[in-house]
Design an enzyme around this catalytic site. Structure first.
Site, PDB file in Angstrom:
ATOM      1  N   ASN A 238       0.836  -1.202   0.000  1.00 38.59           N
ATOM      2  CA  ASN A 238       0.000   0.000   0.000  1.00 38.59           C
ATOM      3  C   ASN A 238       0.873   1.255   0.000  1.00 38.59           C
ATOM      4  O   ASN A 238       1.861   1.329   0.736  1.00 38.59           O
ATOM      5  CB  ASN A 238      -0.856  -0.017   1.280  1.00 38.59           C
ATOM      6  N   HIS A 278      -5.415   9.750  -1.548  1.00 36.42           N
ATOM      7  CA  HIS A 278      -5.784  10.976  -0.847  1.00 36.42           C
ATOM      8  C   HIS A 278      -5.589  12.103  -1.860  1.00 36.42           C
ATOM      9  O   HIS A 278      -4.488  12.649  -2.000  1.00 36.42           O
ATOM     10  CB  HIS A 278      -4.918  11.176   0.405  1.00 36.42           C
ATOM     11  N   ASP A 311     -10.173   9.835  -0.504  1.00 31.26           N
ATOM     12  CA  ASP A 311     -10.875  11.029  -0.043  1.00 31.26           C
ATOM     13  C   ASP A 311     -10.332  12.206  -0.849  1.00 31.26           C
ATOM     14  O   ASP A 311      -9.352  12.058  -1.582  1.00 31.26           O
ATOM     15  CB  ASP A 311     -10.778  11.261   1.480  1.00 31.26           C
TER      16      ASP A 311
HETATM   17  C1  XIL Z   1      -4.369   8.161   9.658  1.00 29.61           C
HETATM   18  C2  XIL Z   1      -5.588   8.112  10.555  1.00 29.61           C
HETATM   19  O1  XIL Z   1      -6.730   8.398   9.770  1.00 29.61           O
HETATM   20  C3  XIL Z   1      -5.429   9.094  11.675  1.00 29.61           C
HETATM   21  O2  XIL Z   1      -6.496   8.956  12.620  1.00 29.61           O
HETATM   22  C4  XIL Z   1      -4.098   8.886  12.388  1.00 29.61           C
HETATM   23  O3  XIL Z   1      -3.902   9.882  13.358  1.00 29.61           O
HETATM   24  C5  XIL Z   1      -2.952   8.916  11.414  1.00 29.61           C
HETATM   25  O4  XIL Z   1      -3.170   7.975  10.392  1.00 29.61           O
HETATM   26  N1  XIL Z   1      -2.218   6.897   5.202  1.00 29.61           N
HETATM   27  C6  XIL Z   1      -2.420   5.749   5.931  1.00 29.61           C
HETATM   28  C7  XIL Z   1      -3.332   5.779   7.109  1.00 29.61           C
HETATM   29  O5  XIL Z   1      -1.951   4.686   5.525  1.00 29.61           O
HETATM   30  O6  XIL Z   1      -2.939   4.868   8.111  1.00 29.61           O
HETATM   31  C8  XIL Z   1      -3.435   7.159   7.706  1.00 29.61           C
HETATM   32  O7  XIL Z   1      -4.440   7.132   8.713  1.00 29.61           O
HETATM   33  C9  XIL Z   1      -3.776   8.172   6.628  1.00 29.61           C
HETATM   34  C10 XIL Z   1      -2.704   8.202   5.575  1.00 29.61           C
END
Ligand code: XIL
Length: 403
Positions: A238, A278, A311
């Site tokens: 990932n 993201h 998102d």
């Molecule tokens: C984020 C969570 O959403 C938050 O609550 C936490 O504080 C930090 O991590 N990439 C990832 C996820 O692989 O694990 C992350 O999640 C967001 C970015």
């Protein structure tokens, strides 16, 4: 790790397992792609360089409302979402939305190393088990995130140890965690975010504690250990930042493809690539052709592709809610329209489901103080244009073979 705890969410509640925004931005390299050239001329977003939101700003969506898992399921695509135990427990209406829309549930923080194994060889599966039970009760598949990552690690992991001791820590963590959930897991993110071209290595690997102690084979070791512990789970590599145009994303795509090619050639049991997605229309431009070509190259290695954390960062989009929601929907439409062209893309997850609970409230807040609106449901659980854009994208996709 205490500095990573106790960050408040958008409603002011304490969310266990959260790290500070500053820490995340620094570690994950957000903002690295700033200043990229727009793919389309004449666009005028807040920064003047966004191409992908505005194209669909006036689009009318075709789909009638239905749960996202149903719309995706019509094409044998699995739709799911990340959620945290605290929100599901505290907010039954949110739990209902997760049960309604998500065919697959992924714990947002509860299966990260700092939670699962806070002290050496002392395991805590209570939060993860609660979520696994929630999934079972609601007929959902369950997904693990994540076994090996350089963030949300306990302070002792990989520190002050020899290579052999680090390998022992890594394999012990993976074996005991994966065995615990064996038979219940749809898939595991075995290794998360191992590529960082900016660290300057020829193999593009991020300079993590595992690379320093074990060497590049820590990735193979992780996948082999997971496969032995649960032969049925889909094992996923990932990562982020491969969705955009620009030199930074070009390097990340090259690095990820090189890694996956090497893993496959070595016979390492990796089954899928997770594309976090993201998406940030404020700082990046989008080239659908580059994404489609990259996805096909990964699929040609024999891998499936999952969209794992979708998102849309609306930090720099206009304040007006209707305009913003329309632009966010346009980003969903354009990204999924490209990604779903390839039948190897079988699974789509959003990181959260409702704007009421989103990590972006902390990590990518707006300078005007308005609440962020990155997800398919608003903070009152009303369907937003983004939800209809997703349904339209599923509708337009070719059916995947029934699995
Ligand atoms: C984020 C969570 O959403 C938050 O609550 C936490 O504080 C930090 O991590 N990439 C990832 C996820 O692989 O694990 C992350 O999640 C967001 C970015």
């Amino acid at each position: 790790m205490s500095a990573r705890r106790g960050v408040t969410n958008s409603r002011g509640a304490v969310a266990p397992g959260q790290m500070t925004r500053r820490e995340f931005v620094r570690l994950a390299g957000f903002g690295a792609a700033a200043g990229l050239v727009p793919a389309l001329a004449g666009c005028d977003s807040a920064l003047g360089n966004s191409s992908w939101a505005l194209r669909s700003a006036t689009k009318t969506f075709l789909s009638a409302f239905q749960p996202l898992k149903a719309g995706a399921g019509d094409k044998n695509i699995l739709f799911g979402a990340a959620a945290g135990q605290w929100a599901l427990q505290a907010d039954p209406a949110f739990a209902t939305q997760i049960a309604t829309h998500a065919g697959l549930l992924v714990p947002e923080n509860e299966l990260k190393w700092e939670t699962v194994e806070p002290q050496p060889d002392t395991f805590n599966f209570t939060p993860g088990d609660w979520l696994a039970d929630f999934a079972t009760q609601h007929g959902q598949k369950f997904r693990g995130h994540t076994l090996v990552w350089h963030q949300q690690l306990p302070t002792w992991a990989g520190v002050g140890v020899t290579g052999a001791e680090a390998a022992q820590q890594l394999t012990n963590h993976i074996a005991k965690t994966v065995v615990h959930y064996a038979g219940r897991m749809h898939s595991w993110d075995v290794v998360n975010e191992a590529i960082n071209p900016r660290d300057g290595r020829a193999d593009y690997l991020r300079n993590t504690v595992w690379l320093q102690t074990i060497g590049p084979d820590y990735i193979d070791l992780a996948f082999r250990t997971a496969a032995a512990a649960d032969p049925a789970a889909v094992l996923v590599y990932n990562d982020y930042g491969m969705e955009y145009d620009g030199s930074d994303a070009d390097a990340r795509r090259a690095g990820i493809l090189q890694l996956l090619t090497r893993l496959k050639a070595a016979g390492t049991p990796v089954h899928a690539l997770g594309i976090q997605a993201h998406l940030d229309p404020g700082i990046t431009s989008f080239d659908a052709g580059k994404l489609v070509t990259f996805i096909r190259a990964v699929a040609d290695l024999g891998l499936k592709i999952f969209i794992t954390e979708l998102d849309v960062i609306d930090q720099r989009l206009p304040a007006d809610v209707a305009t913003r929601d329309s632009e966010v929907a346009g980003v969903y439409a354009e990204f999924l329209g490209a990604a779903l062209q390839d039948p190897a893309v079988t699974t789509v997850l959003t990181w959260g489901l409702s704007d009421r609970y989103t990590w972006l409230s902390n990590f990518r807040p707006r300078s005007d103080g308005l609440p962020v609106r990155p997800l398919p449901l608003d903070s009152s659980f009303q369907a937003k244009p983004a939800l209809y854009a997703m349904l339209d994208a599923f509708q337009a996709a070719a059916p995947r073979p029934a699995s």
